[in-house]
Design a protein around this motif. Structure first.
Motif, PDB file in Angstrom:
ATOM      1  N   GLY A  71      67.318  63.365  32.139  1.00 12.88           N
ATOM      2  CA  GLY A  71      66.591  62.945  31.191  1.00 12.88           C
ATOM      3  C   GLY A  71      67.409  61.598  30.609  1.00 12.88           C
ATOM      4  O   GLY A  71      68.550  61.594  30.464  1.00 12.88           O
ATOM      5  N   TYR A  72      66.709  60.445  30.266  1.00 18.25           N
ATOM      6  CA  TYR A  72      67.220  59.396  29.611  1.00 18.25           C
ATOM      7  C   TYR A  72      66.764  59.000  28.517  1.00 18.25           C
ATOM      8  O   TYR A  72      65.723  59.186  28.046  1.00 18.25           O
ATOM      9  N   GLY A  73      67.727  58.592  27.570  1.00 18.10           N
ATOM     10  CA  GLY A  73      67.219  57.901  26.199  1.00 18.10           C
ATOM     11  C   GLY A  73      67.898  56.567  26.203  1.00 18.10           C
ATOM     12  O   GLY A  73      68.964  56.164  26.407  1.00 18.10           O
ATOM     13  N   LEU A  74      66.966  55.523  25.706  1.00 21.84           N
ATOM     14  CA  LEU A  74      67.541  54.199  25.747  1.00 21.84           C
ATOM     15  C   LEU A  74      67.226  53.680  24.490  1.00 21.84           C
ATOM     16  O   LEU A  74      68.092  53.702  23.365  1.00 21.84           O
ATOM     17  N   ARG A  75      66.245  52.924  23.944  1.00 21.30           N
ATOM     18  CA  ARG A  75      66.161  52.269  22.421  1.00 21.30           C
ATOM     19  C   ARG A  75      65.665  53.213  21.362  1.00 21.30           C
ATOM     20  O   ARG A  75      64.450  53.790  21.486  1.00 21.30           O
ATOM     21  N   VAL A  76      66.522  53.016  20.337  1.00 20.58           N
ATOM     22  CA  VAL A  76      66.198  54.092  19.252  1.00 20.58           C
ATOM     23  C   VAL A  76      66.515  53.241  18.099  1.00 20.58           C
ATOM     24  O   VAL A  76      67.719  52.571  17.853  1.00 20.58           O
ATOM     25  N   PHE A  77      65.860  53.174  17.105  1.00 21.70           N
ATOM     26  CA  PHE A  77      65.871  52.450  15.841  1.00 21.70           C
ATOM     27  C   PHE A  77      66.024  53.788  14.606  1.00 21.70           C
ATOM     28  O   PHE A  77      65.182  54.253  14.463  1.00 21.70           O
ATOM     29  N   TYR A  78      67.267  53.725  14.011  1.00 26.83           N
ATOM     30  CA  TYR A  78      67.498  54.939  13.025  1.00 26.83           C
ATOM     31  C   TYR A  78      67.532  54.115  11.674  1.00 26.83           C
ATOM     32  O   TYR A  78      68.708  53.447  11.143  1.00 26.83           O
ATOM     33  N   PRO A  79      66.453  53.823  10.744  1.00 24.77           N
ATOM     34  CA  PRO A  79      66.472  52.834   9.712  1.00 24.77           C
ATOM     35  C   PRO A  79      67.268  53.296   8.511  1.00 24.77           C
ATOM     36  O   PRO A  79      68.062  52.600   7.968  1.00 24.77           O
ATOM     37  N   GLU A  80      67.137  54.585   8.315  1.00 24.44           N
ATOM     38  CA  GLU A  80      68.016  55.044   7.094  1.00 24.44           C
ATOM     39  C   GLU A  80      69.406  54.996   7.366  1.00 24.44           C
ATOM     40  O   GLU A  80      70.199  54.472   6.620  1.00 24.44           O
ATOM     41  N   GLY A  81      69.776  55.298   8.338  1.00 27.82           N
ATOM     42  CA  GLY A  81      71.178  55.262   8.831  1.00 27.82           C
ATOM     43  C   GLY A  81      71.794  53.908   9.158  1.00 27.82           C
ATOM     44  O   GLY A  81      73.037  53.743   9.212  1.00 27.82           O
ATOM     45  N   GLY A  82      70.625  52.895   9.476  1.00 26.81           N
ATOM     46  CA  GLY A  82      71.050  51.637   9.678  1.00 26.81           C
ATOM     47  C   GLY A  82      71.545  51.168  11.266  1.00 26.81           C
ATOM     48  O   GLY A  82      72.302  50.570  11.150  1.00 26.81           O
ATOM     49  N   PHE A  83      71.122  52.111  12.130  1.00 30.28           N
ATOM     50  CA  PHE A  83      71.636  52.166  13.422  1.00 30.28           C
ATOM     51  C   PHE A  83      70.701  51.552  14.359  1.00 30.28           C
ATOM     52  O   PHE A  83      69.296  51.847  14.249  1.00 30.28           O
TER      53      PHE A  83
END
Length: 269
Positions: free
Chosen positions: A178-190
């Motif tokens: 299982g793979y994870g690539l592009r993630v935007f976490y706006p509240e955390g700013g990452f």
């Protein structure tokens, strides 16, 4: 700002022209450094504007895979890398006015050092150099996807806005299914690509500080210019024959209409 002249071109608007040669060597160097400072300010502004746009749109509860958010994030990364390359040039191609690649590389390195000296601490922000760690996999996403296509690959989690949790590739890496690539976490700013992450809050503030330092440096440099600057040498041409641009636009708009993505011509034509 550097001395500039705009030339009218028919009724289409004004063409900006700036001098690269002053009345003495000092003025010429200042005029040329101002070109780089303006570009830094332009690109840093693009970083700021796109981070804010992505953050606001994501906070407005858009789709988790909203394309406009991701378009803005990619634009911010692209502009941030331009800032990095101007301040911290790496390998460069040989320039036409140099005899060797080394001469061009040395020229670029001196330029970077000179600009960093002008901008002081604002140009030394570590985040400027760290941007590359996330930007590179975004650009080479085809290679990153190729690397995941192993016989035991089962699932991929990618290209989404997170509210605080994400599916990432296990730290072991080898043998993962299982793979994870592009993630935007706006509240955390990452912004993530795999386990590499970029602090967008820090990047945004670093660009604001850089732009403030650019304004100060431009004011100091402007005082060193004496006398009149030189202009000329460019050739004014028509980019298309009369009526050609309108015909091309009409064809393009008609084709978009066929795909169900019609637009209205801004001139109303």
């Amino acid at each position: 700002m550097a001395d500039r002249v705009s030339t009218p071109h028919l009724q289409q608007g004004r063409i900006p022209v700036r001098s690269l040669k002053g009345s003495d060597p000092v003025a010429s160097e200042v005029l040329r450094d101002m070109v780089y400072l303006d570009e830094l300010d332009r690109q840093a502004g693009i970083v700021n504007n796109n981070i804010v746009f992505a953050w606001r749109r994501a906070a407005a509860e858009c789709s988790p895979t909203d394309a406009k958010v991701w378009s803005a994030l990619q634009a911010a990364l692209f502009a941030a890398i331009i800032v990095q390359r101007i301040l911290y040039p790496g390998s460069v191609h040989q320039y036409p006015h140099h005899k060797t690649q080394k001469e061009s590389r040395d020229f670029a390195r001196r330029r970077g050092q000179r600009l960093r000296d002008l901008l002081g601490e604002a140009a030394d922000a570590e985040i400027i150099r760290l941007t590359k760690d996330v930007r590179d996999p975004f650009e080479h996403v085809d290679e990153r996807l190729d690397q995941l296509m192993t016989p035991d690959a089962i699932a991929l989690s990618d290209w989404y806005i997170s509210t605080g949790r994400a599916l990432l590739t296990p730290e072991t890496g080898a043998g993962s299914t299982g793979y994870g690539l592009r993630v935007f976490y706006p509240e955390g700013g990452f912004l993530y690509f795999g386990r590499e992450k970029l602090d967008l809050y820090v990047l945004d503030l670093a660009m604001l500080r850089l732009r403030a330092a650019i304004g100060v440096a431009q004011g100091d440099l402007q005082k060193k210019i004496r006398g009149r600057n030189l202009f000329g040498g460019s050739q004014l041409v028509d980019l298309l024959p009369e009526g050609g641009a309108h015909q091309r636009a009409e064809y393009w708009l008609a084709e978009r209409q066929e795909f169900g993505h019609g637009l209205t011509h801004p001139t109303g034509g």
